[in-house]
Scaffold this motif. Structure first.
Motif, PDB file in Angstrom:
ATOM      1  N   TYR A   1       0.841  -1.200   0.000  1.00 48.85           N
ATOM      2  CA  TYR A   1       0.000   0.000   0.000  1.00 48.85           C
ATOM      3  C   TYR A   1       0.878   1.253   0.000  1.00 48.85           C
ATOM      4  N   ASN A   2       1.804   1.348   0.909  1.00 50.21           N
ATOM      5  CA  ASN A   2       2.723   2.489   0.985  1.00 50.21           C
ATOM      6  C   ASN A   2       4.005   2.203   0.204  1.00 50.21           C
TER       7      ASN A   2
ATOM      8  N   TYR B   1       0.542   5.911  -2.447  1.00 56.11           N
ATOM      9  CA  TYR B   1      -0.453   5.098  -1.733  1.00 56.11           C
ATOM     10  C   TYR B   1      -1.218   4.337  -2.807  1.00 56.11           C
ATOM     11  N   CYS B   2      -1.100   2.994  -2.760  1.00 55.71           N
ATOM     12  CA  CYS B   2      -1.555   2.171  -3.877  1.00 55.71           C
ATOM     13  C   CYS B   2      -2.848   1.444  -3.516  1.00 55.71           C
ATOM     14  N   THR B   3      -3.943   1.834  -4.142  1.00 58.18           N
ATOM     15  CA  THR B   3      -5.243   1.204  -3.884  1.00 58.18           C
ATOM     16  C   THR B   3      -5.647   0.430  -5.134  1.00 58.18           C
ATOM     17  N   TYR B   4      -5.296  -0.874  -5.122  1.00 52.64           N
ATOM     18  CA  TYR B   4      -5.545  -1.769  -6.263  1.00 52.64           C
ATOM     19  C   TYR B   4      -7.044  -1.910  -6.518  1.00 52.64           C
TER      20      TYR B   4
ATOM     21  N   GLU C   1      -2.109   7.299  -5.350  1.00 53.98           N
ATOM     22  CA  GLU C   1      -2.015   8.679  -4.880  1.00 53.98           C
ATOM     23  C   GLU C   1      -0.559   8.972  -4.581  1.00 53.98           C
TER      24      GLU C   1
END
Lengths: 151, 157
Positions: free
Chosen positions: A44-45, A66-69, A74
């Motif tokens: 995520y980070n 910030y990785c939101t699959y 972001e």
């Protein structure tokens, strides 16, 4: 100042997201990226450095994402490029019937420098340059992802 | 919540602080004032702060008087959530991240802290040769409870 560029990529959202999320792979996709070092990644980070070739010379920025699959990456740069006080933004991925729309948005603030002229005109000049880089990069990602999708 | 699915371990702690949400959030957000409030944090070096994203090094006096320096990166949503991660966590952890939450409870604020981590197996086994997982969880839980109780004491004073 805020800007945005978008592109349609003929590949599914998961494949498209994966190409952007794999920051080390950017070196293979973008010709002006000389090096990427992934400093931290917990899924995520992310923290990384990226060295790019620019007309004015080589620049290294440090970024956090910030990785939101598979919908959103972001980002901000605690160490932005020279002359920039703040750089943040989002890569957003939207599923369509036949592919994925990728939108790159950026919010930036330039460092004040009276010697270089009024901030507003510098903002507009920088925004145009940034839009150009984003558009070019999106085209490179499109070409790479769609080529991989065919083979 | 899809963001923390890769983590093997998690814990959460919470308590109520008898102060309004904006006061509690504000206190945890304003890094520069931490050494004034927190006796175990003698120094905070702010590397980046645009109000939403923050990066800082803080010096912490741990149990036994040992001073350690920790770098953290945070994302603050302006009202009810502050996310954090440590790009260089303690040697016995491979990853360490989490978030604070702040919920209005009328006169007070329900403050929660959630931690996610993955263990660096070799270093953790060397530091905690028996019941390694439980020791690591216990240490993080103790840290979480101490942080919450310290903020409660400071803000209710």
């Amino acid at each position: 100042m805020n800007i945005a560029q978008s592109i349609f990529i003929a590949a599914d959202i998961e494949t498209t997201y994966a190409a952007f999320a794999d920051i080390v792979r950017w070196k293979q996709i973008l010709p002006d990226v000389l090096d990427v070092k992934l400093l931290y990644d917990d899924g995520y980070n992310q923290e990384f450095t990226m060295t790019v070739e620019r007309p004015q010379g080589v620049e290294t920025v440090r970024g956090v994402r910030y990785c939101t699959y598979p919908f959103r990456l972001e980002l901000f740069q605690p160490e932005p490029p020279p002359g920039v006080a703040r750089m943040a933004g989002v890569w957003e991925f939207t599923n369509t019937d036949d592919g994925t729309v990728v939108e790159a948005s950026r919010q930036f603030t330039l460092r004040d420098n009276p010697d270089l002229g009024r901030l507003e005109s510098r903002d507009l000049t920088f925004a145009e340059k940034l839009r150009g880089y984003l558009a070019t990069n999106l085209e490179h990602f499109k070409r790479s992802i769609e080529t991989d999708a065919v083979h | 919540m899809t963001e923390y699915t890769t983590f093997a371990k998690t814990l959460s702690e919470e308590l109520v602080i008898d102060r309004p949400v904006d006061v509690v959030y504000g206190a945890l957000h304003k890094l520069a004032d931490w050494p004034k409030h927190l006796p175990h944090v003698p120094a905070v070096d702010i590397l980046y702060d645009d109000g939403t994203y923050q990066e800082f090094r803080m010096e912490v006096i741990s149990e036994g008087g040992k001073r350690i320096r920790v770098r953290s990166i945070r994302k603050c949503n302006g009202g009810d959530r502050i996310e954090f991660f440590q790009p260089q966590p303690p040697v016995f952890l491979r990853h360490h991240a989490g978030f604070w939450t702040f919920k209005d409870q009328g006169q007070g604020t329900l403050v929660g802290t959630r931690h996610y981590w993955t263990v660096e197996e070799t270093a953790a086994s060397e530091q905690f040769p028996t019941n390694t997982g439980e020791h690591v969880k216990g240490l993080l839980a103790e840290h979480a409870r101490f942080a919450l109780s310290t903020w409660k004491k400071v803000l209710e004073a």
